[in-house]
Write a protein that holds these residues in place. Structure first.
Motif, PDB file in Angstrom:
ATOM      1  N   PRO A 141       0.839  -1.198   0.000  1.00  0.00           N
ATOM      2  CA  PRO A 141       0.000   0.000   0.000  1.00  0.00           C
ATOM      3  C   PRO A 141       0.878   1.254   0.000  1.00  0.00           C
ATOM      4  CG  PRO A 141      -0.873  -1.618   1.529  1.00  0.00           C
ATOM      5  CD  PRO A 141       0.466  -2.132   1.076  1.00  0.00           C
ATOM      6  N   GLU A 142       0.762   2.039  -1.056  1.00  0.00           N
ATOM      7  CA  GLU A 142       1.757   3.073  -1.333  1.00  0.00           C
ATOM      8  C   GLU A 142       1.861   4.124  -0.240  1.00  0.00           C
ATOM      9  OE1 GLU A 142       3.232   5.813  -5.081  1.00  0.00           O
ATOM     10  OE2 GLU A 142       1.206   4.959  -5.106  1.00  0.00           O
ATOM     11  N   LYS A 143       0.734   4.532   0.333  1.00  0.00           N
ATOM     12  CA  LYS A 143       0.760   5.638   1.286  1.00  0.00           C
ATOM     13  C   LYS A 143       1.454   5.264   2.595  1.00  0.00           C
ATOM     14  CE  LYS A 143      -3.413   7.802  -0.599  1.00  0.00           C
ATOM     15  NZ  LYS A 143      -3.635   6.808  -1.656  1.00  0.00           N
ATOM     16  N   ASP A 144       1.611   3.966   2.852  1.00  0.00           N
ATOM     17  CA  ASP A 144       2.272   3.530   4.085  1.00  0.00           C
ATOM     18  C   ASP A 144       3.699   3.041   3.874  1.00  0.00           C
ATOM     19  OD1 ASP A 144       0.502   4.088   6.105  1.00  0.00           O
ATOM     20  OD2 ASP A 144       0.188   2.004   6.690  1.00  0.00           O
ATOM     21  N   PHE A 145       4.044   2.628   2.657  1.00  0.00           N
ATOM     22  CA  PHE A 145       5.269   1.841   2.510  1.00  0.00           C
ATOM     23  C   PHE A 145       6.366   2.485   1.667  1.00  0.00           C
ATOM     24  CE2 PHE A 145       2.418  -1.349   4.115  1.00  0.00           C
ATOM     25  CZ  PHE A 145       3.247  -2.165   4.875  1.00  0.00           C
ATOM     26  N   THR A 146       6.198   3.732   1.292  1.00  0.00           N
ATOM     27  CA  THR A 146       7.231   4.376   0.473  1.00  0.00           C
ATOM     28  C   THR A 146       8.583   4.358   1.172  1.00  0.00           C
ATOM     29  OG1 THR A 146       5.559   5.805  -0.526  1.00  0.00           O
ATOM     30  CG2 THR A 146       7.856   6.474  -0.752  1.00  0.00           C
ATOM     31  N   ARG A 147       8.595   4.631   2.458  1.00  0.00           N
ATOM     32  CA  ARG A 147       9.863   4.676   3.190  1.00  0.00           C
ATOM     33  C   ARG A 147      10.434   3.284   3.447  1.00  0.00           C
ATOM     34  NH1 ARG A 147       8.830   9.365   7.808  1.00  0.00           N
ATOM     35  NH2 ARG A 147       8.448  11.109   6.337  1.00  0.00           N
ATOM     36  N   LEU A 148       9.568   2.281   3.612  1.00  0.00           N
ATOM     37  CA  LEU A 148      10.056   0.936   3.908  1.00  0.00           C
ATOM     38  C   LEU A 148      10.914   0.400   2.775  1.00  0.00           C
ATOM     39  CD1 LEU A 148      10.069  -1.613   5.714  1.00  0.00           C
ATOM     40  CD2 LEU A 148       8.058  -2.379   4.439  1.00  0.00           C
ATOM     41  N   VAL A 149      10.499   0.615   1.535  1.00  0.00           N
ATOM     42  CA  VAL A 149      11.248   0.032   0.425  1.00  0.00           C
ATOM     43  C   VAL A 149      12.629   0.664   0.294  1.00  0.00           C
ATOM     44  CG1 VAL A 149       9.195  -0.678  -0.837  1.00  0.00           C
ATOM     45  CG2 VAL A 149      10.151   1.590  -1.249  1.00  0.00           C
ATOM     46  N   ASP A 150      12.813   1.852   0.845  1.00  0.00           N
ATOM     47  CA  ASP A 150      14.153   2.445   0.838  1.00  0.00           C
ATOM     48  C   ASP A 150      15.129   1.613   1.651  1.00  0.00           C
ATOM     49  OD1 ASP A 150      13.222   4.505  -0.734  1.00  0.00           O
ATOM     50  OD2 ASP A 150      12.867   5.863   0.951  1.00  0.00           O
ATOM     51  N   ARG A 151      14.621   0.898   2.637  1.00  0.00           N
ATOM     52  CA  ARG A 151      15.476   0.049   3.475  1.00  0.00           C
ATOM     53  C   ARG A 151      15.588  -1.373   2.942  1.00  0.00           C
ATOM     54  NH1 ARG A 151      12.073   2.174   7.532  1.00  0.00           N
ATOM     55  NH2 ARG A 151      11.412   0.089   8.159  1.00  0.00           N
ATOM     56  N   LEU A 152      14.797  -1.682   1.910  1.00  0.00           N
ATOM     57  CA  LEU A 152      14.777  -3.037   1.343  1.00  0.00           C
ATOM     58  C   LEU A 152      14.928  -2.937  -0.168  1.00  0.00           C
ATOM     59  CD1 LEU A 152      11.723  -4.317   3.415  1.00  0.00           C
ATOM     60  CD2 LEU A 152      14.121  -4.811   3.885  1.00  0.00           C
ATOM     61  N   PRO A 153      16.062  -2.485  -0.639  1.00  0.00           N
ATOM     62  CA  PRO A 153      16.197  -2.180  -2.070  1.00  0.00           C
ATOM     63  C   PRO A 153      16.155  -3.391  -2.982  1.00  0.00           C
ATOM     64  CG  PRO A 153      18.318  -2.035  -0.961  1.00  0.00           C
ATOM     65  CD  PRO A 153      17.289  -2.225   0.120  1.00  0.00           C
ATOM     66  N   ASP A 154      16.351  -4.579  -2.452  1.00  0.00           N
ATOM     67  CA  ASP A 154      16.456  -5.763  -3.309  1.00  0.00           C
ATOM     68  C   ASP A 154      15.151  -6.523  -3.492  1.00  0.00           C
ATOM     69  OD1 ASP A 154      19.161  -5.283  -3.657  1.00  0.00           O
ATOM     70  OD2 ASP A 154      19.727  -6.463  -1.897  1.00  0.00           O
ATOM     71  N   ILE A 155      14.074  -6.091  -2.840  1.00  0.00           N
ATOM     72  CA  ILE A 155      12.842  -6.863  -2.962  1.00  0.00           C
ATOM     73  C   ILE A 155      12.128  -6.540  -4.273  1.00  0.00           C
ATOM     74  CG2 ILE A 155      12.566  -6.964  -0.467  1.00  0.00           C
ATOM     75  CD1 ILE A 155      10.227  -4.992  -0.740  1.00  0.00           C
ATOM     76  N   ASN A 156      11.375  -7.508  -4.757  1.00  0.00           N
ATOM     77  CA  ASN A 156      10.559  -7.338  -5.955  1.00  0.00           C
ATOM     78  C   ASN A 156       9.190  -6.827  -5.522  1.00  0.00           C
ATOM     79  OD1 ASN A 156       9.254  -7.548  -8.429  1.00  0.00           O
ATOM     80  ND2 ASN A 156       8.918  -9.752  -8.223  1.00  0.00           N
ATOM     81  N   TYR A 157       8.935  -5.538  -5.730  1.00  0.00           N
ATOM     82  CA  TYR A 157       7.711  -4.964  -5.187  1.00  0.00           C
ATOM     83  C   TYR A 157       7.022  -4.080  -6.218  1.00  0.00           C
ATOM     84  CZ  TYR A 157       9.840  -0.332  -4.766  1.00  0.00           C
ATOM     85  OH  TYR A 157      10.417   0.883  -5.046  1.00  0.00           O
TER      86      TYR A 157
END
Length: 286
Positions: A141-157
């Motif tokens: 869900p974009e409004k909650d997870f924009t910052r999380l993916v910055d810490r997980l650069p290798d995931i397929n999302y």
């Protein structure tokens, strides 16, 4: 009904009516798994040695607390979806291994997507159990997870928003945004099943945690939006048969009148009534 509101914290507790109950549960390691509908599973992070909920001694002192959190695997003909990843279990050995095993056994080799109702640690806690599996994709869900993916650069999302539909093959799961508890909170409707998986967006019985006035204002708009979505004939939901499964199933213990059945549509209507009372300044407070 219990009603609490402070300047920066609103806890909404509402009277529930019932829908229908679930199947028998089995333990798998540190988890308890229930089949709630064909190819729809409910995983809770507790077992007999570490039960869910609160326990008190005769003097009223808290002796045990497990804020058990819930996960929901849904398995279609072609793909599988796992909603939420519970608490990060520290109280049992091999929790990650047990979770991977029980999910793998149920999805039977189908491609797996993991998604979340919102970005809180008690719903993303076991992410580490799957993060190294490059075959898994994530729908965030974009409004909650924009910052999380910055810490997980290798995931397929990919990011998802209101209206996103997961087509699993014979089972479709639709996304509805219900901000308030967090800016990006969503709920998932299993189309044609009258099942709504809600995380913490509308609470699981004890109430909804709303952390500031801005969030409450968003929630005051989100709940009628959810009601309208459910009651729209085009979405095919039988409101009288609706079963609501939240993010902390054990919290239904405040409502023994459920008698093992699930929360239903009147839970959401009562929530709307309480929101209206809070807005009008007529809600009881403590």
């Amino acid at each position: 009904m219990r009603k609490h509101i402070t300047l920066f914290l609103t806890v909404v507790a509402v009277l529930l009516l019932t829908a229908c109950g679930g199947e028998k549960s089995v333990e798998v390691g540190s988890y308890t798994v229930t089949v709630i509908d064909p190819n729809v599973y409910h995983i809770q992070d507790y077992n007999a040695s570490y039960p869910a909920g609160e326990y008190f001694d005769e003097e009223g002192n808290l002796t045990h607390f497990n804020n058990c959190s819930d996960m929901y695997p849904i398995v279609g003909k072609n793909e599988a979806l796992l909603i939420d990843l519970s608490n990060d279990i520290k109280w049992a050995d091999n929790a990650a291994e047990s979770l991977r095993q029980l999910v793998s056994e149920r999805i039977e080799g189908k491609p797996l997507t993991i998604t979340f109702t919102h970005n809180h640690g008690d719903h993303t806690g076991m992410l580490h159990a799957f993060i190294d599996n490059k075959e898994i994709s994530y729908a965030l869900p974009e409004k909650d997870f924009t910052r999380l993916v910055d810490r997980l650069p290798d995931i397929n999302y990919s990011f998802i928003n209101e209206g996103h539909v997961f087509d699993l093959g014979g089972i479709e799961v639709e996304t509805i945004e219900v901000p308030g508890h967090t800016d990006g909170s969503v709920v998932f409707n299993i189309n044609g099943r009258d099942i709504l998986l809600t995380g913490d967006a509308i609470g699981s019985g004890h109430g909804v945690w709303i952390f500031n006035t801005e969030a409450f204002n968003k929630y005051a708009s989100a709940v009628p939006h959810l009601i309208s979505w459910i009651e729209d004939p085009e979405n095919g939901v039988n409101a009288e048969q609706l079963r609501i499964y939240g993010g902390h199933y054990w919290q239904r213990d405040w409502f023994p009148e459920l008698e093992g059945k699930e929360m239903g549509m009147s839970y959401i209507h009562e929530m709307q009534a309480l929101i209206d009372e809070i807005k009008a300044g007529t809600a009881a407070t403590e």
